[in-house]
Scaffold this motif. Structure first.
Motif, PDB file in Angstrom:
ATOM      1  N   ALA A  48      34.185  62.411 109.198  1.00  0.00           N
ATOM      2  CA  ALA A  48      34.170  62.163 107.750  1.00  0.00           C
ATOM      3  C   ALA A  48      33.689  60.740 107.456  1.00  0.00           C
ATOM      4  O   ALA A  48      32.922  60.519 106.505  1.00  0.00           O
ATOM      5  N   ILE A  49      34.123  59.787 108.260  1.00  0.00           N
ATOM      6  CA  ILE A  49      33.733  58.385 108.037  1.00  0.00           C
ATOM      7  C   ILE A  49      32.233  58.208 108.281  1.00  0.00           C
ATOM      8  O   ILE A  49      31.519  57.628 107.465  1.00  0.00           O
ATOM      9  N   GLU A  50      31.770  58.768 109.394  1.00  0.00           N
ATOM     10  CA  GLU A  50      30.350  58.600 109.719  1.00  0.00           C
ATOM     11  C   GLU A  50      29.468  59.241 108.649  1.00  0.00           C
ATOM     12  O   GLU A  50      28.478  58.648 108.202  1.00  0.00           O
ATOM     13  N   ALA A  51      29.876  60.435 108.211  1.00  0.00           N
ATOM     14  CA  ALA A  51      29.084  61.131 107.189  1.00  0.00           C
ATOM     15  C   ALA A  51      29.068  60.337 105.880  1.00  0.00           C
ATOM     16  O   ALA A  51      28.019  60.182 105.249  1.00  0.00           O
ATOM     17  N   ALA A  52      30.234  59.816 105.494  1.00  0.00           N
ATOM     18  CA  ALA A  52      30.316  59.058 104.239  1.00  0.00           C
ATOM     19  C   ALA A  52      29.475  57.781 104.335  1.00  0.00           C
ATOM     20  O   ALA A  52      28.769  57.418 103.376  1.00  0.00           O
ATOM     21  N   ILE A  59      34.557  57.961 101.191  1.00  0.00           N
ATOM     22  CA  ILE A  59      35.083  59.134 101.902  1.00  0.00           C
ATOM     23  C   ILE A  59      35.955  59.943 100.923  1.00  0.00           C
ATOM     24  O   ILE A  59      36.489  59.385  99.957  1.00  0.00           O
ATOM     25  N   ASP A  60      36.066  61.257 101.159  1.00  0.00           N
ATOM     26  CA  ASP A  60      36.891  62.133 100.303  1.00  0.00           C
ATOM     27  C   ASP A  60      38.352  61.664 100.246  1.00  0.00           C
ATOM     28  O   ASP A  60      38.799  60.980 101.166  1.00  0.00           O
ATOM     29  N   HIS A  77      44.791  52.147 106.905  1.00  0.00           N
ATOM     30  CA  HIS A  77      44.200  50.820 107.137  1.00  0.00           C
ATOM     31  C   HIS A  77      42.970  50.919 108.042  1.00  0.00           C
ATOM     32  O   HIS A  77      41.978  50.221 107.821  1.00  0.00           O
ATOM     33  N   ILE A  78      43.066  51.797 109.055  1.00  0.00           N
ATOM     34  CA  ILE A  78      41.917  51.958 109.955  1.00  0.00           C
ATOM     35  C   ILE A  78      40.708  52.491 109.185  1.00  0.00           C
ATOM     36  O   ILE A  78      39.584  52.028 109.366  1.00  0.00           O
ATOM     37  N   ILE A  79      40.952  53.470 108.305  1.00  0.00           N
ATOM     38  CA  ILE A  79      39.846  54.054 107.539  1.00  0.00           C
ATOM     39  C   ILE A  79      39.157  52.967 106.701  1.00  0.00           C
ATOM     40  O   ILE A  79      37.931  52.861 106.675  1.00  0.00           O
ATOM     41  N   ALA A  80      39.973  52.131 106.042  1.00  0.00           N
ATOM     42  CA  ALA A  80      39.386  51.048 105.234  1.00  0.00           C
ATOM     43  C   ALA A  80      38.563  50.124 106.132  1.00  0.00           C
ATOM     44  O   ALA A  80      37.438  49.738 105.778  1.00  0.00           O
ATOM     45  N   HIS A  81      39.112  49.810 107.303  1.00  0.00           N
ATOM     46  CA  HIS A  81      38.410  48.917 108.236  1.00  0.00           C
ATOM     47  C   HIS A  81      37.083  49.532 108.674  1.00  0.00           C
ATOM     48  O   HIS A  81      36.041  48.875 108.660  1.00  0.00           O
ATOM     49  N   GLU A  82      37.127  50.813 109.020  1.00  0.00           N
ATOM     50  CA  GLU A  82      35.915  51.480 109.522  1.00  0.00           C
ATOM     51  C   GLU A  82      34.874  51.667 108.417  1.00  0.00           C
ATOM     52  O   GLU A  82      33.684  51.684 108.676  1.00  0.00           O
ATOM     53  N   MET A  83      35.361  51.847 107.187  1.00  0.00           N
ATOM     54  CA  MET A  83      34.425  52.017 106.065  1.00  0.00           C
ATOM     55  C   MET A  83      33.927  50.653 105.561  1.00  0.00           C
ATOM     56  O   MET A  83      33.038  50.590 104.711  1.00  0.00           O
ATOM     57  N   GLY A  84      34.560  49.586 106.041  1.00  0.00           N
ATOM     58  CA  GLY A  84      34.188  48.239 105.606  1.00  0.00           C
ATOM     59  C   GLY A  84      34.553  47.987 104.153  1.00  0.00           C
ATOM     60  O   GLY A  84      33.819  47.329 103.416  1.00  0.00           O
ATOM     61  N   THR A  85      35.718  48.546 103.729  1.00  0.00           N
ATOM     62  CA  THR A  85      36.125  48.382 102.320  1.00  0.00           C
ATOM     63  C   THR A  85      37.520  47.768 102.224  1.00  0.00           C
ATOM     64  O   THR A  85      38.223  47.659 103.221  1.00  0.00           O
ATOM     65  N   LYS A  86      37.902  47.427 101.007  1.00  0.00           N
ATOM     66  CA  LYS A  86      39.240  46.873 100.760  1.00  0.00           C
ATOM     67  C   LYS A  86      40.254  48.009 100.683  1.00  0.00           C
ATOM     68  O   LYS A  86      39.905  49.134 100.333  1.00  0.00           O
ATOM     69  N   ILE A  87      41.516  47.691 100.992  1.00  0.00           N
ATOM     70  CA  ILE A  87      42.577  48.680 100.756  1.00  0.00           C
ATOM     71  C   ILE A  87      43.591  48.064  99.803  1.00  0.00           C
ATOM     72  O   ILE A  87      43.999  46.914  99.978  1.00  0.00           O
ATOM     73  N   ILE A  88      43.925  48.829  98.786  1.00  0.00           N
ATOM     74  CA  ILE A  88      44.928  48.385  97.804  1.00  0.00           C
ATOM     75  C   ILE A  88      46.104  49.337  97.985  1.00  0.00           C
ATOM     76  O   ILE A  88      45.933  50.555  97.946  1.00  0.00           O
ATOM     77  N   THR A  89      47.298  48.802  98.221  1.00  0.00           N
ATOM     78  CA  THR A  89      48.415  49.695  98.531  1.00  0.00           C
ATOM     79  C   THR A  89      49.478  49.673  97.436  1.00  0.00           C
ATOM     80  O   THR A  89      49.705  48.653  96.792  1.00  0.00           O
TER      81      THR A  89
END
Ligand code: ADE
Length: 352
Positions: A48-52, A59-60, A77-89
């Motif tokens: 999903a990450i690679e496709a996005a 990502i969905d 957190h890993i998804i945000a890191h891999e997508m190179g984006t911020k995470i707001i929690t």
């Protein structure tokens, strides 16, 4: 210059290993390739990450369900890191009013990850604002309720919502259906927990033998967070009592002191099982009765304590409540009398 170099080194360490934003050592993996276990989920996320990334889209929306400590927050957190984006929690209980949610949504930037922990605890009135936000990247502001009501649609930047819950059954179906990817995290097997304890020991610079790793892994209730917590307690014990080296014996002594037995059960687990066996003749007993006897909130019993006891076969859940199994009786060396089943009971009954 020196300062700059130090910053660079810390950036490199951060990138590749185990320093968080405040330069504290963290045991949480930062990238999917460091994540141990949950293989199928990791594979789905990689795709999903690679496709996005290829499509340059967020990502969905993703929903993670499962008991505490299995890695839901870590994965977000890993998804945000891999997508190179911020995470707001944020978390369900923190989003008390529609305004709390609007404030966050309207400040999201393109591709941001918005992580909501305990998403099943969002108030219903707040939850409704999430539907258009998730589906159309828009929120509807309502003015002048009543006959003069007007709404204004406010466009949001495309973002990804990641929800985490210990009880996906409590999510309303409109909310559940708006997630593109929904995954249940399961307890980890011993092999993966051994790898996690080894990895954490290496990060913390702990000297640990194979037997020590094994003792911690097998008593960790299938849960990485528990494994890492036990590792730290055993490290303290080894440092003060055993020249800093964790052997199998040192781990066993340290964990006994922590009240963790051979099956990974703690004081509360044993109390719960004994109450079912001794006070309720093995069950069935309702969760409310257990809650008031143990003086522990039903939510804690349901979300934290019970899942591992069910998974490891110490209790079963029936329509009338919880029952202790033969394994639970065996754990305390209490003789187990198999209760007559309905069929046997009826068959043996004298007809009058
Ligand atoms: N630390 C905690 N959970 C972990 C995991 N799943 N993989 C690697 N390290 C971890």
């Amino acid at each position: 210059m020196i300062h700059e170099e130090a910053n660079n080194i810390s950036e490199i360490l951060k990138e590749n290993s185990s320093l968080d934003e405040d330069n504290n050592l963290t045991l949480r993996p930062r990238q999917l390739s460091d994540y141990i276990g949950q293989d199928k989920i990791v594979e789905t996320l990689k795709i999903a990450i690679e496709a996005a990334l290829q499509r340059k889209e967020p990502i969905d929306h993703i929903l993670f369900n499962g008991p505490p400590g299995l890695g839901k927050t870590t994965l977000a957190h890993i998804i945000a890191h891999e997508m190179g984006t911020k995470i707001i929690t944020s978390s369900g209980p923190a989003l008390e009013k529609g305004g709390d949610l609007m404030g966050i949504l309207t400040h999201l930037e393109k591709g941001d990850i918005f992580f909501i922990d305990e998403i099943h605890r969002i108030p219903k009135t707040v939850e409704e604002f999430l539907y258009p936000a998730m589906e159309d990247f828009a929120v509807d502001f309502i003015f002048d309720k009543g006959v003069h009501t007007r709404t204004h649609r406010y466009r949001l930047e495309p973002f990804t919502l990641i929800g985490a819950t210990t009880r996906s059954g409590l999510l309303s179906s409109p909310l559940r259906e708006r997630f593109g990817i929904t995954r249940d995290l399961d307890f980890y097997d011993e092999k993966d927990l051994i790898r996690i304890v080894k990895r954490s020991s290496a990060i913390l610079g702990i000297s640990i033998e194979q037997d020590g790793t094994y003792e911690i892994a097998r008593r960790a209730r299938g849960t990485p967070r528990v494994a890492n917590r036990l590792l730290k307690r055993v490290r303290d014990f080894a440092q003060v009592r055993a020249q800093g080296k964790i052997t199998g014996d040192v781990a066993m002594d340290a964990l006994a002191l922590e009240g963790i037995d051979e099956s990974g059960l703690g004081e509360t687990d044993r109390k719960l099982l004994k109450i079912i066996i001794l006070n309720y003749k093995g069950g069935p007993v309702g969760i409310e009765a257990l809650s008031s006897t143990l003086q522990i909130e039903t939510d804690v019993l349901l979300d934290v304590i019970e899942p591992f006891l069910l998974k490891s076969g110490f209790i079963i859940r029936t329509s009338k409540g919880r029952r202790a199994t033969e394994k639970a009786y065996g754990h305390f060396n209490i003789p187990y009398k198999k209760e007559l089943g309905l069929f046997e009971g009826t068959k043996n009954k004298k007809r009058v």
